[in-house]
Design an enzyme around this catalytic site. Structure first.
Site, PDB file in Angstrom:
ATOM      1  CG  ASN A 136      20.415  -1.604 100.820  1.00  0.00           C
ATOM      2  OD1 ASN A 136      20.327  -0.804  99.894  1.00  0.00           O
ATOM      3  ND2 ASN A 136      19.697  -2.704 100.885  1.00  0.00           N
ATOM      4  NE  ARG A 195      21.006  -4.349  97.218  1.00  0.00           N
ATOM      5  CZ  ARG A 195      19.699  -4.532  97.279  1.00  0.00           C
ATOM      6  NH1 ARG A 195      19.018  -4.130  98.317  1.00  0.00           N
ATOM      7  NH2 ARG A 195      19.063  -5.117  96.306  1.00  0.00           N
ATOM      8  CG  HIS A 220      17.007  -9.938  93.878  1.00  0.00           C
ATOM      9  ND1 HIS A 220      15.823 -10.225  93.225  1.00  0.00           N
ATOM     10  CD2 HIS A 220      16.703  -8.999  94.806  1.00  0.00           C
ATOM     11  CE1 HIS A 220      14.852  -9.493  93.744  1.00  0.00           C
ATOM     12  NE2 HIS A 220      15.364  -8.726  94.700  1.00  0.00           N
ATOM     13  CG  LEU A 244      10.127 -16.635  95.299  1.00  0.00           C
ATOM     14  CD1 LEU A 244       9.116 -17.761  95.456  1.00  0.00           C
ATOM     15  CD2 LEU A 244      10.124 -16.092  93.872  1.00  0.00           C
ATOM     16  CG  ASN A 297       8.071  -6.076  99.421  1.00  0.00           C
ATOM     17  OD1 ASN A 297       6.890  -6.262  99.128  1.00  0.00           O
ATOM     18  ND2 ASN A 297       8.469  -5.516 100.530  1.00  0.00           N
ATOM     19  NE  ARG A 323       9.821  -3.606  91.909  1.00  0.00           N
ATOM     20  CZ  ARG A 323      10.940  -4.153  92.367  1.00  0.00           C
ATOM     21  NH1 ARG A 323      11.705  -4.884  91.581  1.00  0.00           N
ATOM     22  NH2 ARG A 323      11.301  -3.978  93.619  1.00  0.00           N
ATOM     23  N   GLY A 327       9.826 -16.695  99.831  1.00  0.00           N
ATOM     24  CA  GLY A 327      10.420 -18.010  99.564  1.00  0.00           C
ATOM     25  C   GLY A 327      10.770 -18.766 100.829  1.00  0.00           C
ATOM     26  CG  ASN A 373       9.462 -16.486 106.338  1.00  0.00           C
ATOM     27  OD1 ASN A 373       9.894 -17.177 107.244  1.00  0.00           O
ATOM     28  ND2 ASN A 373      10.087 -15.397 105.905  1.00  0.00           N
ATOM     29  CD  GLU A 402      19.780  -9.414  99.292  1.00  0.00           C
ATOM     30  OE1 GLU A 402      18.781  -9.298 100.015  1.00  0.00           O
ATOM     31  OE2 GLU A 402      19.854  -8.930  98.157  1.00  0.00           O
TER      32      GLU A 402
HETATM   33  P1  ADP Z   1      12.405  -7.204 100.176  1.00  0.00           P
HETATM   34  O1  ADP Z   1      12.289  -7.433  98.702  1.00  0.00           O
HETATM   35  O2  ADP Z   1      11.789  -5.925 100.646  1.00  0.00           O
HETATM   36  O3  ADP Z   1      13.774  -7.471 100.742  1.00  0.00           O
HETATM   37  P2  ADP Z   1      11.614  -9.532 101.723  1.00  0.00           P
HETATM   38  O4  ADP Z   1      12.537 -10.534 101.151  1.00  0.00           O
HETATM   39  O5  ADP Z   1      11.848  -9.070 103.120  1.00  0.00           O
HETATM   40  O6  ADP Z   1      11.433  -8.294 100.774  1.00  0.00           O
HETATM   41  O7  ADP Z   1      10.146 -10.131 101.626  1.00  0.00           O
HETATM   42  C1  ADP Z   1       9.026  -9.398 102.022  1.00  0.00           C
HETATM   43  C2  ADP Z   1       7.775 -10.239 101.755  1.00  0.00           C
HETATM   44  O8  ADP Z   1       7.879 -11.460 102.496  1.00  0.00           O
HETATM   45  C3  ADP Z   1       6.475  -9.570 102.181  1.00  0.00           C
HETATM   46  O9  ADP Z   1       5.524  -9.640 101.138  1.00  0.00           O
HETATM   47  C4  ADP Z   1       6.003 -10.426 103.328  1.00  0.00           C
HETATM   48  O10 ADP Z   1       4.620 -10.532 103.351  1.00  0.00           O
HETATM   49  C5  ADP Z   1       6.598 -11.778 103.023  1.00  0.00           C
HETATM   50  N1  ADP Z   1       6.655 -12.579 104.227  1.00  0.00           N
HETATM   51  C6  ADP Z   1       7.457 -12.404 105.299  1.00  0.00           C
HETATM   52  N2  ADP Z   1       7.159 -13.312 106.265  1.00  0.00           N
HETATM   53  C7  ADP Z   1       6.134 -14.061 105.779  1.00  0.00           C
HETATM   54  C8  ADP Z   1       5.370 -15.159 106.285  1.00  0.00           C
HETATM   55  N3  ADP Z   1       5.592 -15.666 107.498  1.00  0.00           N
HETATM   56  N4  ADP Z   1       4.394 -15.666 105.494  1.00  0.00           N
HETATM   57  C9  ADP Z   1       4.148 -15.149 104.298  1.00  0.00           C
HETATM   58  N5  ADP Z   1       4.832 -14.134 103.761  1.00  0.00           N
HETATM   59  C10 ADP Z   1       5.805 -13.586 104.470  1.00  0.00           C
END
Ligand code: ADP
Length: 396
Positions: A7, A90, A179, A208, A210, A240, A332, A334, A384
């Site tokens: 990627n 990717r 996505h 959900l 970044n 964004r 989503g 966590n 992914e």
């Molecule tokens: P990307 O779009 O970079 O692939 P990810 O899917 O890795 O992003 O998601 C990153 C986001 O997930 C960050 O905003 C991070 O704060 C949030 N995140 C990760 N773990 C937790 C958690 N335990 N509680 C709340 N938010 C979390």
């Protein structure tokens, strides 16, 4: 077969080496600051993580260090490069040219180049990744997996914007969605979880992270999604803005005396959760700030959650009543508080979750809905890289 998944971004390169038989990750890592100085983080499964500052003037140098790390006698996971049977890349934008993954040929590279105008930050970097791997791994088959491909099944009413038709014809201005690899993977898992064949299941996926997008999957096909021509559309995200009244763009330019380009930078990099809260884009920081009484952080989380719920409500229409809603990606999977905020809004349309189960569900495949909910609600970890590896093996 061992598959290297790449990627490639403009100054970074993420990789995973996956054994396609066992679907285990043998090693994963990241090259950062390519073209600036260079840093490699390499995590071989079952061995110690390696972090090294290395001169990476370009992506070919970075790929070289990745291949060295994978074959290193100490931190490596394969004896020689001959063990790597294929590479899956990717690719962010496939335009209307690609509705599925393809084996990379010179013609494919030309076609990816031809749609680069739609993703000027991403596609050129993806292509450099392909060229670098071709140089260092000659003869190894490579596959392009597109973020947009899964959404090419959207009907016209979902992908046309309300602008003169000539702009679609001349410039390809339409909704493409992103996505796709994640939405496809998670919706397939969702169909299995509700016990329906994929081509009969109706699944809404909330990816959900970044970057965030929602996808309506009906009978195994994407029928609508929240991102558009670019990943700026749809939900407010880490930095964004998501969708807004287009007039805001010229209004900011006029009031702030800034160029169109500067406004676009504001909308891409300084808006969303970071811009609304002033705290930052990381949802953990936002949750902590909101709990500590920061009103702007609390408001930003509420704006995000309300918008996610609104899209889910709309996509109930798109799929005609979902069998399941699946939450995935960093937030989503966590963020139990944000999921709870979203699901509160969904109660009005009959979606019910067990808030106690939700509160302890992080990163594991778990049903969080109650039996009297109008549809199931699941947390489904996305993968992914595995999805890219599977596509790659299927094609080579
Ligand atoms: P990307 O779009 O970079 O692939 P990810 O899917 O890795 O992003 O998601 C990153 C986001 O997930 C960050 O905003 C991070 O704060 C949030 N995140 C990760 N773990 C937790 C958690 N335990 N509680 C709340 N938010 C979390």
């Amino acid at each position: 077969m061992k598959v290297l998944v790449i990627n490639c971004g403009s100054s970074s390169l993420k990789y995973q080496l996956i054994d396609s038989q066992t679907e285990q990750v043998l090693a994963k890592g990241l090259c950062e600051r390519i073209g600036i100085d260079g840093r490699l983080t390499h995590k071989p499964t079952g061995k110690d993580k390696v972090e090294k500052d290395l001169a990476m003037p370009d992506h070919t140098a970075a790929v070289g260090f990745v291949l060295d790390a994978l074959t290193d006698p100490v931190c490596g996971v394969v004896a020689s490069l001959k063990e790597i049977g294929a590479v899956g890349h990717r690719i962010v934008h496939g335009g209307e040219k690609f509705n599925k993954s393809v084996v990379i040929t010179e013609d494919v590279i030309k076609d990816i180049e031809s749609v680069s105008g739609l993703a000027p930050l991403h596609n050129p970097a993806n292509l450099i990744g392909i060229r670098s791997c071709q140089k260092l791994m000659p003869g190894v088959p490579m596959v392009a997996v597109f973020d947009t491909a899964f959404h090419q099944t959207m009907p016209k009413q979902a992908y046309l914007y309300g602008i003169p038709h000539e702009f679609y014809e001349k410039y390809g201005i339409r909704r493409y969605g992103f996505h796709g690899t994640s939405h496809s993977y998670v919706s397939q898992v969702g169909a299995q979880l509700v016990g329906k064949p994929y081509n009969e299941a109706k699944i809404i996926v909330a990816h959900l992270g970044n970057g965030s997008s929602i996808c309506a999957v009906k009978n195994g096909k994407s029928v609508d999604t929240s991102m558009g021509l670019t990943p700026l559309d749809g939900l407010p995200m880490g930095t964004r803005s998501g969708s807004l009244d287009p007039t805001i763009i010229s209004y900011i330019a006029e009031k702030e005396h800034v160029s169109l380009e500067e406004v676009m930078t504001i909308l891409n990099k300084k808006s969303g959760m970071a811009g609304m809260s002033g705290v930052g884009s990381d949802f953990r920081d936002l949750d902590a700030a909101a709990s500590a009484g920061n009103t702007l952080a609390d408001e930003a989380l509420e704006v995000f959650s309300y918008n996610v719920a609104k899209f889910i409500g709309a996509y109930q229409v798109a799929v005609g009543g979902a069998d399941a809603i699946c939450f995935t990606a960093g937030v989503g999977e966590n963020d139990v508080k944000v999921r709870a905020r979203i699901c509160k809004y969904l109660e009005g349309i009959g979606v019910k979750i067990d808030y106690d189960v939700n509160a302890v569900t992080r990163g594991t495949q778990t049903k969080i809905s109650t039996d009297d909910s109008i549809c199931a609600v699941w947390v489904v970890p996305t993968n992914e890289e595995l999805a890219i590896a599977r596509e790659t093996v299927a094609l080579v």
